[in-house]
Design a protein around this motif. Sequence first.
Motif, PDB file in Angstrom:
ATOM      1  N   ASP A 217       0.829  -1.203   0.000  1.00  0.00           N
ATOM      2  CA  ASP A 217       0.000   0.000   0.000  1.00  0.00           C
ATOM      3  C   ASP A 217       0.868   1.260   0.000  1.00  0.00           C
ATOM      4  O   ASP A 217       0.513   2.274  -0.618  1.00  0.00           O
TER       5      ASP A 217
ATOM      6  N   ASP B  75      -9.302   4.035  -2.658  1.00  0.00           N
ATOM      7  CA  ASP B  75      -9.187   2.664  -2.160  1.00  0.00           C
ATOM      8  C   ASP B  75      -8.168   2.585  -1.022  1.00  0.00           C
ATOM      9  O   ASP B  75      -8.408   1.913  -0.013  1.00  0.00           O
TER      10      ASP B  75
ATOM     11  N   GLU C 223      -9.777   4.250   2.115  1.00  0.00           N
ATOM     12  CA  GLU C 223     -10.898   3.538   2.738  1.00  0.00           C
ATOM     13  C   GLU C 223     -10.581   2.095   3.105  1.00  0.00           C
ATOM     14  O   GLU C 223     -11.135   1.566   4.076  1.00  0.00           O
ATOM     15  N   ASN C 224      -9.697   1.463   2.345  1.00  0.00           N
ATOM     16  CA  ASN C 224      -9.479   0.024   2.531  1.00  0.00           C
ATOM     17  C   ASN C 224      -8.031  -0.351   2.800  1.00  0.00           C
ATOM     18  O   ASN C 224      -7.733  -1.531   2.994  1.00  0.00           O
TER      19      ASN C 224
ATOM     20  N   ASN D  88      -4.046  -0.563   4.359  1.00  0.00           N
ATOM     21  CA  ASN D  88      -3.443  -1.008   5.616  1.00  0.00           C
ATOM     22  C   ASN D  88      -2.444  -0.002   6.160  1.00  0.00           C
ATOM     23  O   ASN D  88      -1.561  -0.351   6.938  1.00  0.00           O
TER      24      ASN D  88
ATOM     25  N   LYS E  57      -2.153   7.179   5.840  1.00  0.00           N
ATOM     26  CA  LYS E  57      -3.467   7.620   5.344  1.00  0.00           C
ATOM     27  C   LYS E  57      -3.579   9.134   5.275  1.00  0.00           C
ATOM     28  O   LYS E  57      -4.191   9.663   4.328  1.00  0.00           O
TER      29      LYS E  57
END
Length: 559
Positions: A159, A213, A216-217, A219, A234
């Motif tokens: 991510d 994405d 919201e999703n 890690n 984030k």
Amino acid sequence: MKMNFKKYIYGLLGVCLIMTSCLNDLDQEPKLDKSNQSIINEEDCMSFLAKIYSGFGLSGNVGPGGPDADQEPDLQGGDQGSLVFLRGLLSMQLYPTDEAIWNWADEGIVELCEINWDYTLFYAYTFYQRAMLNIRYCKEFLDIYTLDTDIPNLEKYRDEIRGIRAMNYFYLIDLYRNPGVVWDDSPTNDKSWMPSQIGKTEIFNMIVNELIDLSENGNLDETPSMANYARITKPVINTLLAKMYLNAEVYIGQPMYDKAAQYAVKVINAGFDLEDDYRNLFCGENHLTAMRKKEIIFAIPFDDVNAKSHGSTMMVTAAAYGGVLDPTWFGMTSSWTCLKPTQQLIGLFNGPNPDNGVNYDEYGSTIKKDKRYRFFDVKSYEEDGSVKDRRDVNTKMGDWNTGYLCYKFTNLGWDGASVTPTADPYTDFPLFRLADIYLIYAECAVRGAAGTDLATATGYVNRLRERANGDTSQNIRASELTEDFILAERARELYWEGQRRSDLVRFGKFTKGYAWAYKGGVVEGTANVEDKFNIYPISDRDLTANPNLKQNPGYESLN
């Protein structure tokens, strides 16, 4: 000066440079060698991760300014610093604006300062190549380290890489609007394959969907800490979303200020606060802001040992020092006499509110109540050290003795503490910080974005002005919060941080209705230039190497 956590990004760099040495730093189609399965282990995964992060601050396998034997022939013997992501970004965001001029006629610099370039512009080539190479490294990482690989925390690392890829594309769409695309389904192991363009709207949606994405999703870490300083979190993703939506009207012709405000609020609520002392954000120990969750959302780290480059914060420290402005005052031993503020930037600090008298710092330079005013106006000293005469605010290219100088960025310690001067700065570059997010929210409110209100926006702006002035004397009322005020306040708060060209384009002032030094090739500047300059050209070298690419509107094309 730097703490051990900084070694995350640079401590293993030597290993990862060896691992990926087959990749030419200016090759848009790096060869992906996956035959060596020994790299499928945690140590080499972390090393490759470090290599990808270093793509923001370093350039190649050799020292900070030397040539690289792997370069293309016409770049061999050149300065590696000119190939660094940060140097390219600053060159393309500062020099063509009212924030700064480069004092010397280096390759491509005069064209930038005068907004008079074509598709041969040097930095249009090097920055595009640097960002695309960063993206190709991200693609290689995601191909090698798949989710079925037995490496701890791999989902988080993947991510982070996706976030780095999206960040590079944010800058590509901002500067070029329609770059070539290397994404998950790109067959990059096919040596004959070359990226194609998919259109600015499609690439905008591609970047935004990826960021949503991740927001919201993903890690990624939710809140700032010392452990995730200079890494993708984030809040970094939400900052990118705020910036993408803030500029959506420019990028694809659709205003999305309500969404920009929505993601700005997410960042504001993530746990950051303003740093109390503005100068600490730009000093040689600015990483210490992370200990207190203060302001810096994402930084590009540098030091004098593992992470030195002629494209580092040298560009805003040593490059800005010289003459009677002694670099050792600010923790440096090197001075380049290159970078100067324009008279227009100085003028943004001149009222209409008073500065409560004239004061001078320990070097005899004028200081103002607004502590963001970090400019030097002494031209020469008497033998006793008193000021003999002062500099004219109007700057001329090629004459270091004209114009004011700037010491916003220093290599000093926390709260201005003295340090043993070094040749290269330890100062990290704050690419994203909370003050920018406050101003994004305020701009969205002025533009009538849903879910915002002017009282909250005015409060955010006044927090910045209270920090700058030390009290509430320069606070504004909601009725004073206009688009023109926001544009000027962004310059006062964020100058030399790689934002200004994008801001001027968004406010319609980059090519029309506003003159500053050297714009249009005139010393005093001209108000209007061709609108094509709102976007950079695709380089002739890229067009020749990749026939899938088409030139941007208004520029001569090779295909």
